[in-house]
Design an enzyme around this catalytic site. Structure first.
Site, PDB file in Angstrom:
ATOM      1  N   GLY A 112       0.925 -45.688 -61.773  1.00 31.26           N
ATOM      2  CA  GLY A 112       1.701 -44.447 -61.790  1.00 31.26           C
ATOM      3  C   GLY A 112       1.760 -43.925 -63.211  1.00 31.26           C
ATOM      4  O   GLY A 112       2.837 -43.867 -63.820  1.00 31.26           O
ATOM      5  N   GLU A 128     -15.101 -38.222 -72.243  1.00 29.73           N
ATOM      6  CA  GLU A 128     -14.739 -37.406 -73.415  1.00 29.73           C
ATOM      7  C   GLU A 128     -13.585 -38.061 -74.181  1.00 29.73           C
ATOM      8  O   GLU A 128     -13.581 -38.077 -75.417  1.00 29.73           O
ATOM      9  CB  GLU A 128     -14.347 -35.990 -72.960  1.00 29.73           C
ATOM     10  CG  GLU A 128     -15.518 -35.136 -72.475  1.00 29.73           C
ATOM     11  CD  GLU A 128     -16.144 -35.622 -71.173  1.00 29.73           C
ATOM     12  OE1 GLU A 128     -15.427 -36.236 -70.348  1.00 29.73           O
ATOM     13  OE2 GLU A 128     -17.349 -35.399 -70.980  1.00 29.73           O
ATOM     14  N   SER A 168      -0.869 -41.104 -64.525  1.00 31.89           N
ATOM     15  CA  SER A 168      -1.270 -39.698 -64.543  1.00 31.89           C
ATOM     16  C   SER A 168      -0.329 -38.832 -63.720  1.00 31.89           C
ATOM     17  O   SER A 168       0.248 -39.285 -62.736  1.00 31.89           O
ATOM     18  CB  SER A 168      -2.689 -39.540 -63.971  1.00 31.89           C
ATOM     19  OG  SER A 168      -3.631 -40.143 -64.798  1.00 31.89           O
ATOM     20  N   GLU A 199      -7.795 -53.091 -69.874  1.00 27.52           N
ATOM     21  CA  GLU A 199      -8.794 -52.514 -68.972  1.00 27.52           C
ATOM     22  C   GLU A 199     -10.036 -52.085 -69.752  1.00 27.52           C
ATOM     23  O   GLU A 199     -11.160 -52.272 -69.314  1.00 27.52           O
ATOM     24  CB  GLU A 199      -8.202 -51.319 -68.226  1.00 27.52           C
ATOM     25  CG  GLU A 199      -9.238 -50.586 -67.393  1.00 27.52           C
ATOM     26  CD  GLU A 199      -8.614 -49.566 -66.460  1.00 27.52           C
ATOM     27  OE1 GLU A 199      -7.929 -50.000 -65.533  1.00 27.52           O
ATOM     28  OE2 GLU A 199      -8.812 -48.369 -66.668  1.00 27.52           O
TER      29      GLU A 199
END
Lengths: 328, 392
Positions: free
Chosen positions: B127, B375, B129, B244
């Site tokens: 939870g 990006e 974004s 991650e």
């Protein structure tokens, strides 16, 4: 399993980098068209005989140490003659006296990039006045006596080296060392030099991007500059990790070492080709001037990519059906 | 440098290979839905019961406490054996929540959650974004006020992968009214059965509904569920993401190796429209060889990364380099195979097992966007690895 430099390896890498930065800085190539080889300077510190047998005055170290040295050499666009000399010593390893002379830099050698094949003309890079010329392929390394007076000089894009063509008759077989050992070492050395070039290109543009301003801002703050730089870093990391792995696999005699080395050569060539391009582009106008160092890297990258023949031959091992079995 | 596996490593590999050979599920994972989540839970429970869960987790938290290199060996053997991919409904629990709790959780949080995560009993979702805070995560607005010993949460989150199956959520919210950017955020454990939570599925271009938007309407969460300090949630969240971006995708990196070899096999037997074998096409062969070389480099980088971890105790900022290379190579591979397959590529009914290459092709954008877009990874490299001047 440890794939980072240990203390001894770091020491060799640092010593090579210091020596080359002091004695052969990249900027030297603006001073004269032809790069003075100064083999004696390398021989004196033992760089020519890193992996040569002790009986020939070498240090009998392995391909990993040699790789670290050539990466440092590439970073300064160091004399190509050093690579040629190491190969010549490998070709002469069964003639200890000759091998020792080559490791000591007392006799020189040119590099045959188009070796003898029937009546077809041969092509060499290096010093046409050298007494020897060396050729290497997967079958072995061969040392020839060279009669340079029959050679014709050609202009070379990389002005720091001489390039010559001539009849095969100017070569007389002296010594042959069979086996693919010299070929794999040559691949590792060329890959290391290419990687050094690619790393220098990134260092050069990063330094400039921190200083140069346009529109009131450092260009390194623009994503149009930052993102290509990040891509350069990715290509370098891939090339370096694979080269470290491949050199170590070769040293340890793994069954898949040849495939690993082929992969390393492809990735190092890609990093050098694309990073030297991006370095010039991101510098803008100053990047295409003769006084700037950027074109030296581009030209050397092109030389290195051709040195061991077209990259097409590298595909076979990578696409072989059983490729990589040992990886698991 | 050396590529020599220790006796213990080799022994671990042999035991893992033999166990996996005898224990791979006989049936394929269902493509989606509750049945897929149940399949993932069952596999994780099986690993846990047979002593294969949490290879590199500390023993005190139920892991095997083995070195990182054996964790890599485990993933290599899973990929080799075709074992269920761990990037499934257990991923956030095992690769986000678990490591974050080990690093920042209280003793009570660790004691309750870690065994349930390892055994597949609890599934977690992310939870972070929000509809207006994706790449710019620090602009998130979902907020909470303290009421007694609870936080009361209002707002919404999005891209909640597998949220419909999750028991808990790692929720990043603004707990200091009026705070800006990275300050005033808190990382909290949200029980998904709490009243006031609702979820709307988002159908993706793959044709499935694995992501959701989640809404919070006066959702009461005990203060005891705060992980790390109140107001320092950004720090906790970065430890989640650095894991991650560090080693969390090792299994996928290694699975890519198997996929490239499958693609080479495919190119050896697939005929192009002109009747020639794909592998004999010079352009295809050269692209495939470079992809294979990149895949070998990814494996080498994996070992370089754990060696660096061993040397300095920190994976460094190279995780973003790895993510760019892995997702870029994966995309290049699926696009090349799409070309090789010709019209066969177009035959797609949304079933991953039936049409894996078309599925992977569509998934390749999920790969280059989720967990920080390519990006954003380039920005991280420019900032942290190259130390270029910042515009932000």
């Amino acid at each position: 399993m440890y794939l980072a430099l240990d203390a001894d390896e770091r020491e060799i890498a640092d010593a090579a980098a210091d020596f080359l930065a002091n004695e052969f800085p990249l900027q030297r190539l603006h001073a004269s068209a032809r790069d003075p080889e100064r083999l004696a300077a390398f021989a004196e510190l033992g760089w020519l005989g890193l992996a040569a047998p002790e009986a020939a005055g070498g240090s009998a170290l392995g391909v990993v140490e040699e790789m670290l040295f050539f990466a440092a050499l590439g970073y300064q666009c160091g004399p190509l003659a050093v690579f040629t000399q190491v190969l010549a010593a490998a070709a002469a390893q069964e003639n200890i006296e000759l091998c020792a002379g080559l490791c000591a830099g007392q006799v020189g050698s040119a590099l045959l990039v188009t070796p003898p094949n029937g009546d077809a003309p041969v092509r060499l890079v290096g010093d046409a006045a050298a007494p020897y010329a060396v050729a290497v392929d997967a079958a072995g390394a061969t040392l020839y006596a060279l009669q340079g007076e029959y050679l014709h000089e050609q202009p070379c894009l990389d002005q720091s080296v001489g390039m010559y063509t001539g009849p095969a008759q100017c070569l007389q077989l002296v010594q042959h060392s069979a086996g693919e050992g010299a070929w794999r070492r040559a691949q590792v050395a060329v890959s290391a030099m290419s990687m050094g070039i690619a790393e220098r290109a990134l260092a050069m543009i990063v330094e400039y991007a921190r200083e140069r301003e346009t529109f009131g801002r450092k260009i390194g703050a623009y994503q149009a500059v930052r993102h290509p730089c990040a891509d350069m870093a990715v290509r370098n990391e891939a090339a370096r990790s694979q080269l470290y792995y491949a050199a170590t696999a070769l040293h340890e005699g793994h069954a898949d070492a040849a495939m690993q080395v082929d992969a390393a050569q492809l990735l190092a060539a890609r990093a050098a080709r694309m990073n030297t391009d991006a370095n010039i582009q991101l510098h803008g106008g100053i990047g295409v001037t003769d006084e700037h160092d950027a074109h030296l890297l581009l030209k050397r990258a092109n030389l290195l990519e051709r040195l061991l023949g077209a990259g097409r031959s590298l595909r076979a091992s990578l696409l072989a059906p059983e490729a990589g079995e040992e990886a698991h | 440098m050396d590529l020599v596996f220790s006796e213990a490593d080799l022994d671990f590999r042999a035991r893992a290979r033999s166990w996996l050979r005898d224990n791979i599920p006989a049936t394929a994972r269902p493509a989606h839905g509750a049945a897929a989540a149940q399949f993932d839970r069952d596999w994780q429970r099986r690993l846990y019961e047979h002593g294969w869960a949490g290879v590199n987790w500390p023993q005190e938290f139920g892991g095997l406490g083995l070195p990182e290199v054996q964790q890599v060996i485990w993933y290599e053997e899973c990929a080799r054996a075709g074992a269920p991919n761990y990037i499934n409904t257990t991923y956030v629990a095992l690769m986000h929540a678990g490591p974050t709790l080990i690093a920042c959780g209280t003793e009570a949080q660790k004691a309750f959650h870690l065994p349930r995560i390892l055994s597949g009993e609890s599934l977690w979702c992310q939870g972070f974004s929000e509809p207006n805070a994706g790449s710019d995560l620090a602009s998130l607005k979902t907020s909470a006020v303290v009421d007694g010993d609870h936080l009361v949460v209002n707002g919404s989150k999005t891209w909640t992968t597998d949220g419909q199956h999750a028991d808990f959520q790692e929720l990043l919210i603004r707990t200091e009214p009026g705070s800006q950017r990275h300050r005033g955020l808190t990382w909290v454990i949200c029980d998904m059965t709490t009243p006031g939570i609702s979820m709307t599925p988002i159908r993706t271009m793959l044709g499935d509904e694995h992501v959701n938007t989640t809404f919070y309407d006066d959702v009461r969460i005990p203060l005891a569920n705060v992980v790390g300090e109140m107001g320092s949630g950004w720090k906790t969240a970065m430890s989640t993401l650095s894991f991650e971006r560090g080693t969390g995708f090792i299994g996928d990196q290694l699975a890519l190796y198997e996929r490239v070899n499958q693609a080479i096999e495919l190119a050896r037997r697939t005929r192009l429209e002109d009747g020639s074998l794909a592998i004999e096409d010079s352009a295809i062969a050269s692209r495939l060889a470079l992809i294979k070389a990149d895949t070998l480099a990814i494996r080498a980088m994996t070992f370089a990364q754990i060696s660096e971890l061993q040397r300095s105790g920190n994976p460094g900022p190279k995780g973003s380099v790895m993510k760019l290379l892995v997702t870029g190579t994966s995309k290049a591979l699926s696009h090349l195979v799409a070309e090789i397959l010709g019209w066969e590529f177009m035959a797609f009914n949304g079933d991953r097992a039936e049409h894996p290459w078309t599925y992977e092709y569509l998934w390749s954008w999920v790969y280059t966007i989720a967990g920080g877009t390519s990006e954003i990874q380039r920005e991280i490299i420019a900032d942290q690895l190259l130390e270029l001047p910042r515009a932000r």
